[in-house]
Motif scaffolding. Structure first.
Motif, short mmCIF file in Angstrom:
data_model
loop_
_atom_site.label_atom_id
_atom_site.label_comp_id
_atom_site.label_asym_id
_atom_site.label_seq_id
_atom_site.Cartn_x
_atom_site.Cartn_y
_atom_site.Cartn_z
N GLU A 13 -13.07 28.23 -41.27
CA GLU A 13 -14.13 28.00 -40.75
C GLU A 13 -14.91 26.66 -41.14
N ILE A 14 -15.45 26.09 -40.16
CA ILE A 14 -16.17 24.83 -40.35
C ILE A 14 -17.62 24.87 -39.80
N TYR A 15 -18.75 24.76 -40.51
CA TYR A 15 -20.20 24.97 -40.07
C TYR A 15 -20.89 23.40 -40.00
N TRP A 16 -21.66 23.26 -38.84
CA TRP A 16 -22.25 22.08 -38.49
C TRP A 16 -23.25 22.43 -37.36
N PRO A 17 -24.34 21.88 -37.60
CA PRO A 17 -25.07 20.88 -38.44
C PRO A 17 -25.78 21.78 -39.45
N SER A 18 -25.45 22.98 -39.31
CA SER A 18 -26.35 23.75 -40.40
C SER A 18 -25.44 24.94 -40.85
N THR A 19 -25.73 25.68 -41.94
CA THR A 19 -25.10 27.02 -42.20
C THR A 19 -25.05 27.97 -41.30
N GLY A 20 -25.99 28.03 -40.28
CA GLY A 20 -25.86 29.02 -39.36
C GLY A 20 -25.06 28.82 -38.05
N ARG A 21 -24.32 27.67 -38.08
CA ARG A 21 -23.59 27.44 -36.90
C ARG A 21 -22.04 27.00 -36.94
N PRO A 22 -21.34 28.05 -37.15
CA PRO A 22 -19.65 27.84 -37.22
C PRO A 22 -19.31 27.27 -36.11
N GLU A 23 -18.50 25.86 -36.09
CA GLU A 23 -18.24 25.07 -34.95
C GLU A 23 -16.64 25.21 -34.74
N ILE A 24 -16.03 25.25 -35.91
CA ILE A 24 -14.48 25.40 -35.87
C ILE A 24 -13.93 26.62 -36.37
N ARG A 25 -13.28 27.46 -35.81
CA ARG A 25 -12.66 28.86 -36.00
C ARG A 25 -11.81 28.64 -37.29
N ASP A 26 -10.76 27.94 -36.92
CA ASP A 26 -9.83 27.49 -38.23
C ASP A 26 -9.29 26.35 -37.88
N PHE A 27 -8.74 25.84 -39.10
CA PHE A 27 -7.85 24.65 -39.12
C PHE A 27 -6.71 24.86 -39.94
N GLY A 28 -5.70 25.22 -39.26
CA GLY A 28 -4.53 25.54 -40.22
C GLY A 28 -3.35 24.54 -40.35
N PHE A 29 -2.32 24.81 -41.28
CA PHE A 29 -1.32 24.13 -41.49
C PHE A 29 -0.05 24.67 -41.55
N TYR A 30 0.98 24.09 -41.01
CA TYR A 30 2.41 24.45 -40.72
C TYR A 30 3.42 23.44 -41.19
N LEU A 31 4.62 24.01 -41.57
CA LEU A 31 5.49 22.99 -41.96
C LEU A 31 6.72 23.12 -40.66
N ILE A 32 7.17 22.16 -40.32
CA ILE A 32 7.92 21.98 -39.18
C ILE A 32 9.26 21.09 -39.53
N GLY A 33 10.44 21.48 -39.48
CA GLY A 33 11.68 20.90 -39.68
C GLY A 33 12.77 21.62 -39.76
N GLY A 34 14.27 21.12 -39.43
CA GLY A 34 15.35 21.80 -39.67
C GLY A 34 15.71 23.15 -38.76
N GLY A 35 14.75 22.76 -37.38
CA GLY A 35 15.00 23.92 -36.46
C GLY A 35 14.17 24.99 -36.81
N HIS A 36 13.40 25.19 -37.61
CA HIS A 36 12.33 26.28 -37.81
C HIS A 36 11.08 25.83 -38.27
N TRP A 37 10.18 26.77 -38.53
CA TRP A 37 8.76 26.28 -38.80
C TRP A 37 8.27 27.35 -39.73
N VAL A 38 7.28 26.95 -40.54
CA VAL A 38 6.77 28.06 -41.67
C VAL A 38 5.21 28.12 -41.45
N ASP A 39 4.71 29.29 -41.14
CA ASP A 39 3.34 29.56 -40.86
C ASP A 39 2.69 29.65 -42.33
N LEU A 40 1.95 28.91 -42.96
CA LEU A 40 1.69 29.25 -44.30
C LEU A 40 0.67 30.22 -44.62
N LYS A 41 -0.30 30.51 -43.48
CA LYS A 41 -1.21 31.52 -43.88
C LYS A 41 -0.41 32.82 -43.53
#
Length: 781
Positions: free
Chosen positions: A44-72
């Motif tokens: 979660e990312i909050y802006w412009p104050s602690t009372g306002r989440p504006e991004i639900r999530d910002f996730g990271f994945y590995l992609i290659g070799g014909g498959h992918w990895v969902d790190l979370k």
């Protein structure tokens, strides 16, 4: 597929991120971005104050070799930071053929979150960001332009860029054409949609280089968001990092906290940092209860816990004050002065800008700011401008509205709470330096009256529970309003489908503040008996240690099968209550180290303390394990404040909330008030010979009174009292030789339509015995 509008509008209904978080961070500069990290991702990312989440999530994945990895979902990572008080988090994900290192850095001077990444292995790094702009997240627009990802609604926009080209960019609707669906279907990013208009959207891309920096900028419009993201990258990561660390080092270097054991020392520094992280910068001094939404991944609740609760915030201020962060506490008091309502109370909770969310009235929240002002004064701090007016308004509200509160601290029931009443008494005493002679005298005598009657209102004897556990009696959680029978009546369990329970059968650690604030001794037999009951009824032994539930039959927590709380459930164990039990142990002369260790054992890998921990058999598929964080709020500022206060109290030998004025006035004793006050909410069934009675109301009236069955009738007009009250005082000589007082009242609009009786007891012992006997009989009924 390439180009054009994504399919699947408007996407599935949006939710918030899971409250199972590892860490929270922000800078101490002028920027207004806060981020939380969970399952190794920014969630979660909050802006412009602690009372306002504006991004639900910002996730990271590995992609290659014909498959992918969902790190979370793999969830194999470690966390580290330079020092516990430097919230610059490094997350290292590892697998058989990869190692990804992420460092999450809020820019101190721009509304930008930077992420430096370093990937080893045969993959490219993929990112998927899910904006939740505005209050619903249903109507976001997203697009690709100039190699950058954008999302916006009116007055809010996000731009994501990097210091290396981003490939395979796309935007789509969550659950249909988003990046995760693309990976799941094709094992790589293939969609390439350039717009997704009016829905729950997500943005995705792959990074062309194995190392680099990603920038996410937020501003009122897309051009501004791009400018911030690009200029932060242009400034250079190392320069931004240096400024971030310098700001936190200047703050954290002032901390000098007890360190009984290494893990407790680390948790103490982390805890102080978590409290500081939750303070707003757009509205300085506002501290939200948690940058999370309980069971957030199953709800789209607007408020969540990213709201200011005056109780939680002032308890956090007490903790920071104990940690020698005086200016933080003064800023928090200044904020409280700024958001106080004209009649003297504070709303149940509100956004950091002061806009109310829930508007219930909890009287303890009107008292804690007064206590904070008194603590600062006690430490030699000069009053902030406006303190006198704030205290006088708050005390007037308490004196007029109390002792019954519309809501207790758990926000569920009206009545006289064993937690709220000692807080009110302490505030009435602590306010004395700011009151004039007339109001001071009234406030102090009111405090004495309420203090005398705590047991009358909140203590029961001879109940089935008392007999079963071998005690004389115990303090109950709350006494319902007199119209509902008071301590012998019933109340509704708000999270159990409207079930009811006898008030005399409901126990909680709420009574602990009677001891913490110096109104009773921890060795008082009534206190010791209640501790025995609480330990038997509410304590749950877990691998983390003994943890306590809020009250028996609570329904605020996951269901038995581990499914999320949905308005009903099963109340789970709360680490902050371990701290309350630890304070009782400290004040009884015991070492509370066990309780501190238990709280620490309940923390997340990043040191965050949750609202609740799971307290039943493990349910691995739901990530629920005994003594570990449940799906409730994490971090909870209240939990962190309680841990830090207990740690410092262990060294100081006394609770930080124990004020000198209150300790001096009571010191565990119960002095007699000049007047016993009869109010509609707290009638006086019997009065001992020699005690003065005053019949009070909140509007003018004429008292129509008589004696011993309406003999010697007279009419007496009420006199104006302090704080907008009216009353008729009846001195002992007036009822000498009488057995009962009879009265009713006439108001401007007419008679009240009810007669009242006050019995005159020969001695205090006789009055007490009658009260206890009546209460025990009702409790067994």
């Amino acid at each position: 597929m390439t180009g054009g509008e994504a399919f699947g509008a408007p996407g599935i209904p949006p939710t918030w991120a899971s409250s199972d978080k590892d860490f929270v961070t922000t800078s101490l500069g002028t920027a207004r971005v806060w981020a939380s990290i969970g399952h190794g991702n920014v969630n979660e990312i909050y802006w412009p104050s602690t009372g306002r989440p504006e991004i639900r999530d910002f996730g990271f994945y590995l992609i290659g070799g014909g498959h992918w990895v969902d790190l979370k979902r793999v969830c194999n990572y470690t966390l580290s930071k330079p020092e516990p008080y430097l919230p610059l988090l490094t997350v290292t994900h590892t697998g058989d053929d990869y190692r990804l290192t992420l460092e999450v850095l809020p820019d101190p001077h721009r509304d930008v979150l930077l992420v430096r990444y370093d990937l080893e292995g045969p993959y490219k790094l993929g990112i998927i960001a899910a904006p939740h702009l505005g209050e619903s997240g249903y109507d976001n627009d997203a697009w690709v332009d100039g190699g950058l990802l954008y999302a916006s609604i009116p007055a809010r926009a996000v731009c994501i860029g990097a210091d290396a080209p981003m490939e395979d960019q796309s935007v789509g609707f969550v659950g249909a054409s988003d990046g995760w669906q693309d990976l799941n279907a094709h094992n790589r990013f293939t969609y390439g949609f350039t717009s997704a208009t009016g829905g729950n959207i997500a943005m995705s891309a792959a990074l062309s280089a194995p190392k680099g920096v990603i920038a996410l900028g937020i501003a009122p419009h897309p051009t501004g968001a791009r400018t911030l993201a690009m200029s932060s990258l242009a400034q250079g990561y190392d320069t931004v990092r240096e400024r971030f660390l310098a700001g936190w080092e200047a703050w954290g270097s002032k901390l000098s906290l007890p360190a009984p054991e290494a893990d407790l020392a680390e948790e103490a520094l982390t805890t102080a940092t978590v409290l500081r992280t939750h303070e707003d910068r757009m509205f300085p001094g506002a501290v939200v209860a948690s940058m999370s939404t309980p069971w957030g991944n199953s709800t789209n609740t607007l408020g969540g816990y990213h709201l200011v609760w005056p109780r939680d915030a002032t308890l956090a201020a007490f903790a920071l004050l104990a940690a020698n962060q005086v200016e933080d506490a003064r800023r928090m008091l200044a904020h409280m002065i700024g958001v106080q309502q004209p009649d003297g109370h504070w709303t149940q909770n509100y956004f950091p800008d002061g806009v109310p969310f829930w508007t219930g009235i909890q009287l303890d929240e009107a008292a804690f700011p007064v206590m904070l002002a008194a603590k600062l004064r006690e430490l030699g701090q000069p009053d902030l401008p406006g303190t006198t007016e704030m205290v006088r308004r708050a005390i007037a509200f308490i004196a007029k509205a109390g002792p019954q509160s519309d809501q207790d601290r758990w926000e569920e029931n009206p009545g006289i709470s064993a937690f709220t009443i000692p807080v009110l008494i302490a505030a009435l005493v602590a306010a004395a330096p700011w009151l004039d002679e007339a109001t001071r005298g009234y406030a102090l005598d009111l405090a004495d009256d309420w203090n005398e009657r705590i047991e009358e209102w909140c203590y029961v004897t001879g109940t089935p529970m008392a007999e079963k556990l071998g005690v004389d009696g115990y303090y109950v959680r709350i006494a319902p309003p007199e119209m509902d029978g008071g301590v012998t009546g019933t109340l509704m369990l708000r999270n159990r489908n409207g079930e009811t329970i006898r008030a005399c059968a409901l126990v909680a650690l709420d009574f602990s503040y009677i001891v913490r604030l110096g109104l009773r001794s921890a060795t008082d037999p009534k206190i010791k008996d209640t501790i025995k009951v609480v330990d038997e009824v509410l304590k749950v032994d877990t691998p983390s240690g003994p943890v306590y539930r809020r009250y028996n039959e609570d329904g605020y927590g996951e269901h038995d099968d581990g499914s999320p709380y949905d308005g009903n459930g099963v109340g789970r164990a709360w680490p902050l209550l371990v701290g309350e039990r630890g304070h009782l142990a400290l004040q009884a002369g015991e070492d509370p180290l066990l309780y501190l260790k238990t709280m620490r054992n309940c923390a997340s890998p990043g040191g965050l303390l949750p609202e609740q921990v799971w307290d039943a058999a493990p349910i691995p598929e739901r990530h629920l394990y005994p003594g570990r964080p449940s799906g409730s709020a994490m971090p909870l500022v209240w939990s962190h404040a309680e841990f830090l206060k207990l740690l410092i109290a262990r060294q100081a030998g006394r609770p930080v909330e124990l004020l000198e004025a209150v300790a001096k006035r009571y010191g565990g004793s119960v002095p007699k008030a000049k007047y016993t006050r009869w109010r509609n909410e707290v009638p006086v069934p019997s009065l001992c010979q020699g005690r003065a009675l005053i019949i009070e109301d909140r509007e003018p009236f004429t008292l129509h009174l008589g004696w011993d069955g309406w003999q010697d009738v007279a009419d007496v007009p009420a006199q104006e009292l302090p704080f907008g009250l009216w009353g008729v005082a009846i001195e002992p000589e007036r009822y000498a030789g009488r057995k009962e007082l009879n009265f009713t009242r006439r108001y401007t609009e007419g008679w009240e339509g009810k007669n009242h009786t006050v019995e005159i007891a020969a001695t205090e012992e006789q009055r007490t015995l009658t009260h206890v006997s009546d209460g025990a009989a009702a409790a067994k009924a």
